[in-house]
Structure formats: structure tokens, C-alpha cells
Design a protein around this motif. Structure first.
Motif, PDB file in Angstrom:
ATOM      1  N   LYS A 101      -5.722   0.778  -8.670  1.00  0.00           N
ATOM      2  CA  LYS A 101      -5.707   2.138  -8.106  1.00  0.00           C
ATOM      3  C   LYS A 101      -6.203   2.053  -6.680  1.00  0.00           C
ATOM      4  O   LYS A 101      -7.185   1.378  -6.395  1.00  0.00           O
ATOM      5  CB  LYS A 101      -6.609   3.063  -8.927  1.00  0.00           C
ATOM      6  N   LEU A 102      -5.495   2.698  -5.765  1.00  0.00           N
ATOM      7  CA  LEU A 102      -5.948   2.727  -4.370  1.00  0.00           C
ATOM      8  C   LEU A 102      -7.272   3.463  -4.262  1.00  0.00           C
ATOM      9  O   LEU A 102      -7.478   4.510  -4.884  1.00  0.00           O
ATOM     10  CB  LEU A 102      -4.909   3.442  -3.486  1.00  0.00           C
ATOM     11  N   LYS A 150      -4.440  11.118  -9.645  1.00  0.00           N
ATOM     12  CA  LYS A 150      -4.494   9.727  -9.184  1.00  0.00           C
ATOM     13  C   LYS A 150      -5.234   8.870 -10.200  1.00  0.00           C
ATOM     14  O   LYS A 150      -6.404   9.131 -10.509  1.00  0.00           O
ATOM     15  CB  LYS A 150      -5.186   9.669  -7.822  1.00  0.00           C
ATOM     16  N   LYS A 164       0.943   4.252  -2.840  1.00  0.00           N
ATOM     17  CA  LYS A 164       0.782   5.685  -2.549  1.00  0.00           C
ATOM     18  C   LYS A 164       1.926   6.494  -3.158  1.00  0.00           C
ATOM     19  O   LYS A 164       1.721   7.588  -3.698  1.00  0.00           O
ATOM     20  CB  LYS A 164       0.729   5.909  -1.039  1.00  0.00           C
ATOM     21  N   LYS A 165       3.140   5.943  -3.073  1.00  0.00           N
ATOM     22  CA  LYS A 165       4.313   6.615  -3.631  1.00  0.00           C
ATOM     23  C   LYS A 165       4.170   6.785  -5.140  1.00  0.00           C
ATOM     24  O   LYS A 165       4.447   7.865  -5.693  1.00  0.00           O
ATOM     25  CB  LYS A 165       5.569   5.806  -3.301  1.00  0.00           C
ATOM     26  N   ILE A 173       0.835  -1.207   0.000  1.00  0.00           N
ATOM     27  CA  ILE A 173       0.000   0.000   0.000  1.00  0.00           C
ATOM     28  C   ILE A 173       0.871   1.259   0.000  1.00  0.00           C
ATOM     29  O   ILE A 173       0.600   2.224  -0.727  1.00  0.00           O
ATOM     30  CB  ILE A 173      -0.961  -0.022   1.213  1.00  0.00           C
ATOM     31  N   ARG A 174       1.940   1.257   0.795  1.00  0.00           N
ATOM     32  CA  ARG A 174       2.839   2.424   0.844  1.00  0.00           C
ATOM     33  C   ARG A 174       3.467   2.690  -0.516  1.00  0.00           C
ATOM     34  O   ARG A 174       3.588   3.841  -0.947  1.00  0.00           O
ATOM     35  CB  ARG A 174       3.935   2.217   1.892  1.00  0.00           C
ATOM     36  N   LYS A 175       3.889   1.627  -1.191  1.00  0.00           N
ATOM     37  CA  LYS A 175       4.510   1.793  -2.505  1.00  0.00           C
ATOM     38  C   LYS A 175       3.482   2.277  -3.534  1.00  0.00           C
ATOM     39  O   LYS A 175       3.817   3.052  -4.441  1.00  0.00           O
ATOM     40  CB  LYS A 175       5.167   0.494  -2.969  1.00  0.00           C
ATOM     41  N   HIS A 223       1.338   6.775  -6.842  1.00  0.00           N
ATOM     42  CA  HIS A 223       0.240   7.709  -7.099  1.00  0.00           C
ATOM     43  C   HIS A 223       0.721   9.161  -7.010  1.00  0.00           C
ATOM     44  O   HIS A 223       0.279  10.023  -7.773  1.00  0.00           O
ATOM     45  CB  HIS A 223      -0.903   7.485  -6.104  1.00  0.00           C
ATOM     46  N   ARG A 224       1.626   9.439  -6.075  1.00  0.00           N
ATOM     47  CA  ARG A 224       2.126  10.804  -5.900  1.00  0.00           C
ATOM     48  C   ARG A 224       2.910  11.276  -7.128  1.00  0.00           C
ATOM     49  O   ARG A 224       3.043  12.477  -7.364  1.00  0.00           O
ATOM     50  CB  ARG A 224       3.006  10.903  -4.647  1.00  0.00           C
TER      51      ARG A 224
END
Length: 275
Positions: free
Chosen positions: A273-274, A220, A211-212, A207-209, A214-215
Motif C-alpha cells: 500500500k502506498l 485505500k 495510485k491508479k 507508483i503511478r500504477k 488505489h483509486r
């Protein structure tokens, strides 16, 4: 000499090194096509335990081209090859500092239990460090398959390795008994030990990766699942394989953590996509 390795890439590299030296006809190579850091190993030395592992692996492995049948067939074939090793044949087992190869070592020694073969264990992490990591630049690899054939051949030629005593074999066999009683399906290597962790251990990391990544997007949007898995794999300090990480991504999709676009039949067919 009979060589036992844990992975197609490491076996292929060693075979290439032997071919270059002209000794490939003298040295027999046996290898598992499996990932012992993931999946059940409970009772794996027995038929029922192998059946349980194969059932679990069906959810993990991409069977788009019938790979699962080949995988399970090769697993049984490898066990039969190890059981058929003549008593007089010396054996070298290649391992490294990761849960996959260390579990494989203990499993093989359980299969060989009761035989009196001379067994040498080569730890490629230790040998590589002593032979090649002598300058300021240190090359760190996750598994033996990342070492090129030339260097594997040098490690073998230098006589690196430890001949196991009866006491060593007994210790490894006892460790296998402990491992084979555990029901966890994910194991990592920490402080020189095999450690069992929950199957969702790496979900927060995935999940962290995401988000990275997506940034880095202007807005998004969906990203190729292979792009996300590659990002996770590139920053992981353990050897668990891309199939397991993609399996966990599919579990996160089921939980509603990710939206999906495309077909889940294989990694290259869908994007995520988150939410």
C-alpha cells in the motif's frame, strides 16, 4: 542448422513448430534462460563479469525453490554449447526489436568471434510485420516468445532473415565491446538502438500504477503485489520481465514508499500500500 534464441518460451515455441513439421531431430535449439535487458553485462564474456552478473541477479531472482542455481548452471551450459558449435554448422540467431534479444545477439556473436560459420539473423519483429501485419489490425509483441509456434515456423519456412557478412559481424562485435564497458543495470530499446537508463527508471511508473489501483478501491487498502506488478507489466512498452519489476517494488518498500503486509520471500506472499 543450429538455432540460438533468448528465452525459454521462444525456444519452446520453435521446438513445438519443428516437432509438428517433423524436423525437430534435424534442427538443434540452444537458448539462454536470461534477461539481458537487466543486470550488469560489463565484461560478461569473461568469468569475472559473469560472477558480477550472478551476484546482482541473486537480489532479483526469487530463489524460493532453488531456481538461481539452475539459472547460473544453464547460463554456463549455454555458453559452452555455443563455443562447441562445429565450424561447418550453419547458425540462425533469432532476435526481435527489444533490448533483451538485441543484447543477446551481440553477446552471442562475441562468443562466436573468430569462427567462420555461416550466420543468419532472423528479426521476428520485422518478419512478423511483413508476413502477418498486412491488414488493419496490427499485432505488436514485446519479444519472440509471444509468437505462437505456427507463425514462428512460417517465418522460418519463408526464408526470412539476413545472412551476416564479415563486416556485419565486426560491427556487432564492436557494439558488444561498447555495451560490455557500460556499468548500467537497465537497458531499453529506443529508435532502433539499445539505450542504458538508471535502474530506478520505472519506479515512478510503478507508483503511478499503484495510485491508479488505489483509486479503484472503496478505501485505500493493501493490494496483492502480483496485482500491481501485473498492472505495470500490462502497460509497459519494454521487455524487462516481472522479476525485475518486483525487485524494484521491494526497493521502493525499503525506501518507505510502500507499506508491506506479509513475507517478501516471493511475490504471492505479500501485499503493498502506498504510504
Amino acid at each position: 542448422m543450429i538455432h540460438i534464441l533468448f528465452g525459454q518460451s521462444s525456444a519452446g515455441s520453435l521446438r513445438a513448430g519443428f516437432r509438428e513439421k517433423g524436423i525437430d531431430k534435424k534442427e538443434q535449439i540452444i537458448s539462454f534462460w536470461d534477461m539481458f535487458s537487466i543486470g550488469p553485462v560489463r565484461g560478461l564474456h569473461e568469468e569475472a563479469g559473469q560472477g558480477s552478473r550472478f551476484e546482482w541477479m541473486k537480489d532479483v531472482k526469487n530463489d524460493e525453490f532453488g531456481e538461481f542455481k539452475e539459472y547460473s548452471h544453464h547460463f554456463q551450459k549455454t555458453i559452452n554449447q555455443i563455443r562447441s558449435i562445429p565450424v561447418e554448422a550453419p547458425i540462425t540467431i533469432w532476435t526481435a526489436d527489444n533490448a533483451h534479444e538485441q543484447i543477446g545477439l551481440r553477446f552471442v556473436l562475441d562468443i562466436l568471434k573468430g569462427k567462420n560459420n555461416d550466420i543468419t539473423v532472423i528479426n521476428t519483429t520485422k518478419s512478423y510485420g511483413e508476413l502477418f501485419n498486412t491488414g488493419r489490425r496490427q499485432y505488436i509483441f514485446l519479444h519472440s516468445g509471444e509468437i505462437n509456434p505456427d507463425k514462428l515456423q512460417i517465418i522460418y519456412d519463408q526464408g526470412e532473415g539476413r545472412v551476416l557478412t564479415d563486416h556485419d559481424k565486426e560491427d556487432y562485435e564492436n557494439e558488444w565491446i561498447s555495451l560490455s564497458e557500460n556499468q548500467e543495470t537497465l537497458r531499453i530499446w529506443r529508435n532502433g538502438r539499445i539505450v542504458s537508463v538508471p535502474e530506478d527508471y520505472y519506479d515512478p511508473f510503478i507508483i503511478r500504477k499503484a495510485k491508479k489501483l488505489h483509486r479503484r478501491q472503496d478505501t485505500k487498502d493493501f493490494m496483492k503485489s502480483a496485482r500491481l506488478i501485473g498492472e505495470v507489466l500490462g502497460h509497459l512498452d519494454q521487455y524487462v520481465g516481472d522479476e525485475f519489476l518486483e525487485y524494484r517494488l521491494r526497493k521502493l518498500i525499503e525506501k518507505g514508499v510502500f507499506d508491506v503486509e506479509g513475507s517478501l520471500i516471493a511475490m504471492r506472499y505479500y501485499s503493498v500500500k502506498l504510504r
